[in-house]
Design a protein around this motif. Structure first.
Motif, PDB file in Angstrom:
ATOM      1  N   VAL A 131       0.829  -1.201   0.000  1.00 31.60           N
ATOM      2  CA  VAL A 131       0.000   0.000   0.000  1.00 31.60           C
ATOM      3  C   VAL A 131       0.867   1.256   0.000  1.00 31.60           C
ATOM      4  N   THR A 132       1.893   1.270   0.844  1.00 29.27           N
ATOM      5  CA  THR A 132       2.728   2.456   0.918  1.00 29.27           C
ATOM      6  C   THR A 132       3.521   2.675  -0.360  1.00 29.27           C
ATOM      7  N   LYS A 133       3.913   1.595  -1.027  1.00 29.36           N
ATOM      8  CA  LYS A 133       4.565   1.761  -2.317  1.00 29.36           C
ATOM      9  C   LYS A 133       3.604   2.367  -3.327  1.00 29.36           C
ATOM     10  N   ALA A 134       2.358   1.937  -3.252  1.00 31.16           N
ATOM     11  CA  ALA A 134       1.370   2.507  -4.165  1.00 31.16           C
ATOM     12  C   ALA A 134       1.212   3.996  -3.905  1.00 31.16           C
ATOM     13  N   ILE A 135       1.251   4.381  -2.616  1.00 33.60           N
ATOM     14  CA  ILE A 135       1.127   5.795  -2.299  1.00 33.60           C
ATOM     15  C   ILE A 135       2.361   6.553  -2.766  1.00 33.60           C
ATOM     16  N   GLY A 136       3.523   5.967  -2.589  1.00 31.04           N
ATOM     17  CA  GLY A 136       4.757   6.635  -2.955  1.00 31.04           C
ATOM     18  C   GLY A 136       4.997   6.707  -4.435  1.00 31.04           C
ATOM     19  N   GLY A 137       4.222   6.034  -5.242  1.00 34.30           N
ATOM     20  CA  GLY A 137       4.366   6.101  -6.682  1.00 34.30           C
ATOM     21  C   GLY A 137       4.931   4.843  -7.294  1.00 34.30           C
ATOM     22  N   ILE A 138       5.418   3.873  -6.485  1.00 30.78           N
ATOM     23  CA  ILE A 138       5.947   2.623  -7.035  1.00 30.78           C
ATOM     24  C   ILE A 138       4.807   1.632  -7.060  1.00 30.78           C
ATOM     25  N   LEU A 139       4.038   1.654  -8.096  1.00 33.03           N
ATOM     26  CA  LEU A 139       2.768   0.931  -8.129  1.00 33.03           C
ATOM     27  C   LEU A 139       2.975  -0.533  -8.454  1.00 33.03           C
ATOM     28  N   GLY A 140       2.363  -1.394  -7.633  1.00 34.34           N
ATOM     29  CA  GLY A 140       2.324  -2.799  -7.975  1.00 34.34           C
ATOM     30  C   GLY A 140       1.178  -3.048  -8.930  1.00 34.34           C
ATOM     31  N   GLY A 141       1.449  -3.846  -9.912  1.00 33.04           N
ATOM     32  CA  GLY A 141       0.427  -4.090 -10.920  1.00 33.04           C
ATOM     33  C   GLY A 141       0.124  -2.840 -11.724  1.00 33.04           C
ATOM     34  N   PHE A 142       1.161  -2.164 -12.182  1.00 29.20           N
ATOM     35  CA  PHE A 142       0.960  -0.904 -12.909  1.00 29.20           C
ATOM     36  C   PHE A 142       0.175  -1.121 -14.194  1.00 29.20           C
ATOM     37  N   THR A 143       0.431  -2.230 -14.852  1.00 29.14           N
ATOM     38  CA  THR A 143      -0.282  -2.502 -16.103  1.00 29.14           C
ATOM     39  C   THR A 143      -1.778  -2.645 -15.868  1.00 29.14           C
ATOM     40  N   THR A 144      -2.150  -3.352 -14.806  1.00 28.11           N
ATOM     41  CA  THR A 144      -3.575  -3.509 -14.488  1.00 28.11           C
ATOM     42  C   THR A 144      -4.214  -2.169 -14.193  1.00 28.11           C
ATOM     43  N   LEU A 145      -3.555  -1.356 -13.394  1.00 30.57           N
ATOM     44  CA  LEU A 145      -4.087  -0.035 -13.072  1.00 30.57           C
ATOM     45  C   LEU A 145      -4.211   0.828 -14.315  1.00 30.57           C
ATOM     46  N   LEU A 146      -3.234   0.735 -15.196  1.00 30.70           N
ATOM     47  CA  LEU A 146      -3.279   1.518 -16.426  1.00 30.70           C
ATOM     48  C   LEU A 146      -4.439   1.087 -17.310  1.00 30.70           C
ATOM     49  N   LEU A 147      -4.649  -0.228 -17.425  1.00 30.69           N
ATOM     50  CA  LEU A 147      -5.763  -0.723 -18.230  1.00 30.69           C
ATOM     51  C   LEU A 147      -7.101  -0.285 -17.653  1.00 30.69           C
ATOM     52  N   ILE A 148      -7.243  -0.392 -16.335  1.00 27.27           N
ATOM     53  CA  ILE A 148      -8.482   0.039 -15.698  1.00 27.27           C
ATOM     54  C   ILE A 148      -8.733   1.528 -15.968  1.00 27.27           C
ATOM     55  N   THR A 149      -7.678   2.328 -15.880  1.00 22.73           N
ATOM     56  CA  THR A 149      -7.829   3.763 -16.102  1.00 22.73           C
ATOM     57  C   THR A 149      -8.220   4.075 -17.536  1.00 22.73           C
ATOM     58  N   ILE A 150      -7.539   3.455 -18.502  1.00 19.35           N
ATOM     59  CA  ILE A 150      -7.823   3.744 -19.907  1.00 19.35           C
ATOM     60  C   ILE A 150      -9.240   3.320 -20.277  1.00 19.35           C
ATOM     61  N   ILE A 151      -9.601   2.085 -19.922  1.00 26.40           N
ATOM     62  CA  ILE A 151     -10.950   1.597 -20.254  1.00 26.40           C
ATOM     63  C   ILE A 151     -11.999   2.415 -19.522  1.00 26.40           C
ATOM     64  N   GLY A 152     -11.736   2.755 -18.259  1.00 23.94           N
ATOM     65  CA  GLY A 152     -12.697   3.551 -17.498  1.00 23.94           C
ATOM     66  C   GLY A 152     -12.932   4.918 -18.102  1.00 23.94           C
ATOM     67  N   VAL A 153     -11.876   5.560 -18.588  1.00 23.94           N
ATOM     68  CA  VAL A 153     -12.033   6.876 -19.218  1.00 23.94           C
ATOM     69  C   VAL A 153     -12.855   6.761 -20.500  1.00 23.94           C
ATOM     70  N   TYR A 154     -12.583   5.754 -21.316  1.00 23.12           N
ATOM     71  CA  TYR A 154     -13.367   5.558 -22.536  1.00 23.12           C
ATOM     72  C   TYR A 154     -14.844   5.331 -22.205  1.00 23.12           C
ATOM     73  N   LEU A 155     -15.112   4.517 -21.194  1.00 22.02           N
ATOM     74  CA  LEU A 155     -16.500   4.252 -20.803  1.00 22.02           C
ATOM     75  C   LEU A 155     -17.177   5.511 -20.292  1.00 22.02           C
ATOM     76  N   ALA A 156     -16.444   6.327 -19.539  1.00 19.50           N
ATOM     77  CA  ALA A 156     -17.034   7.540 -18.985  1.00 19.50           C
ATOM     78  C   ALA A 156     -17.308   8.586 -20.061  1.00 19.50           C
ATOM     79  N   MET A 157     -16.501   8.599 -21.109  1.00 19.01           N
ATOM     80  CA  MET A 157     -16.685   9.578 -22.179  1.00 19.01           C
ATOM     81  C   MET A 157     -17.995   9.338 -22.937  1.00 19.01           C
TER      82      MET A 157
END
Length: 365
Positions: free
Chosen positions: A155-181
């Protein structure tokens, strides 16, 4: 060449082949076997792509949060929806930028000290229990401590910017933005694959789900902000170490009902007792005060406008989703359970309407 009789020709044309089962009973059993094979294959496929489906659902949750923010801005800014979505995204990015640049260094220092403090306090606790005559398996306790520290580290790494599972988070963000648009675009695409007589019910159910999800996520965000800010203020006022980090962790873990509060309280108390008994008792007081106010004031105000879920059911869903899908499943268990409840409620409403219609027809006859 002699010609075959007409009956023989018909028999010849309709003759059996290796792919045709003439016996009706065998054909029925073969059809049943085919259906079961399709069901088992569908279950195996769902299990195989379950992580991808969970990512898509996470994107839908994110899209609901963005959509809720855009609708809220629409009450004060009469601009196009696309620009409101863009404004929500810019505000979110700005907050994250501030968090990393202005609070990141302090959080990183505190995060580096937190695992050591937790291990020290657990050692003190084990020694105290041994002194009271309790039989403690140090190996098990150390294993639990290691898991806790590793979880906190994640959790603290995620807060500090060293994200675990960065690819998953990126995919969720990209798909979520497209859905919201353009949410209507994807709704129409799914409805197009359904039978025509099912489409109106599909749109009604999706609308109800989206409304419930927006309310649920809005309530969750309000609870996260409340718990995080008040925990930080109260701990910093007394001089508890790592007040900023504990406030952020409490706010983030508030997204996970029940389990998040327990984990945040455990971390808070362990850090508090590292500064003495009085400080430890004060952190216990802060934990119960924040959780009591959140449970009896904030949550009831929000629950009246959101889906009402039984705490035991939510906890069971979190345990199952956490075992199956890890941290991501734990975070998405509550929204998934809410969507399942909306689906069942809509089905019950359709059944009641159908029963009422059939009863009216019977009475009229």
């Amino acid at each position: 060449m002699s010609k075959l009789p007409k009956d023989n020709l018909e028999n010849e044309d309709l003759g059996t082949s290796p792919s045709r089962i003439v016996n009706p009973e065998l054909r029925f059993e073969a059809q049943r076997a085919f259906v079961w094979a399709m069901v088992i294959g569908g279950v195996l496929l769902a299990v195989y792509i379950s992580q991808s489906l969970l990512v898509i659902f996470g994107a839908m949750v994110l899209a609901a949060m963005i959509d809720g923010g855009a609708r809220l801005l629409g009450r004060i800014l009469p601009i196009e929806r696309v620009w409101r979505v863009v404004l929500v995204l810019l505000l979110t990015v700005g907050f994250l930028y501030w968090l990393v640049n202005y609070a990141g260094s302090q959080i990183s220092r505190e995060a580096a000290q937190l695992p050591t403090i937790i291990q020290q306090q657990l050692t003190v606790l084990i020694a105290y229990l041994d002194g009271q005559g309790f039989s403690i398996d140090r190996a098990n306790i150390q294993g639990i401590a290691s898991n806790l520290v590793s979880g906190v580290g994640t959790v603290t790494k995620a807060i500090g910017g060293i994200l675990g599972g960065f690819t998953t988070l990126l995919l969720i963000t990209i798909i979520g933005v497209y859905l919201a648009m353009e949410p209507q675009l994807y709704e129409r695409g799914v409805a197009w694959m359904l039978p025509r007589h099912r489409r109106s019910e599909f749109f009604a159910t999706v609308s109800k789900m989206a409304y419930t999800m927006r309310r649920l996520m809005a309530g969750r965000l309000i609870g996260m902000v409340f718990e995080g800010v008040f925990t930080w203020i109260l701990l910093a006022w007394y001089g508890v170490p790592m007040a900023v980090l504990l406030g952020i962790l409490t706010g983030l873990l508030a997204f996970v009902p029940n389990l998040g509060a327990l984990l945040a309280g455990t971390l808070m108390v362990l850090v508090g007792f590292s500064g003495g008994t009085e400080m430890g008792l004060y952190t216990i007081f802060v934990y119960f005060m924040v959780q009591t106010f959140d449970g009896y004031v904030v949550i009831p105000m929000i629950a009246r406008k959101t889906v009402d879920l039984a705490p035991a059911l939510v906890l069971a869903a979190q345990l199952v989703m956490g075992i199956l899908f890890g941290v991501l499943g734990l975070f998405l268990a509550d929204p998934a359970l809410a969507m399942l409840k909306v689906t069942l409620e809509r089905r019950a409403e359709r059944n009641e309407a159908s029963d009422s219609k059939n009863g009216a027809i019977t009475d009229g006859a």
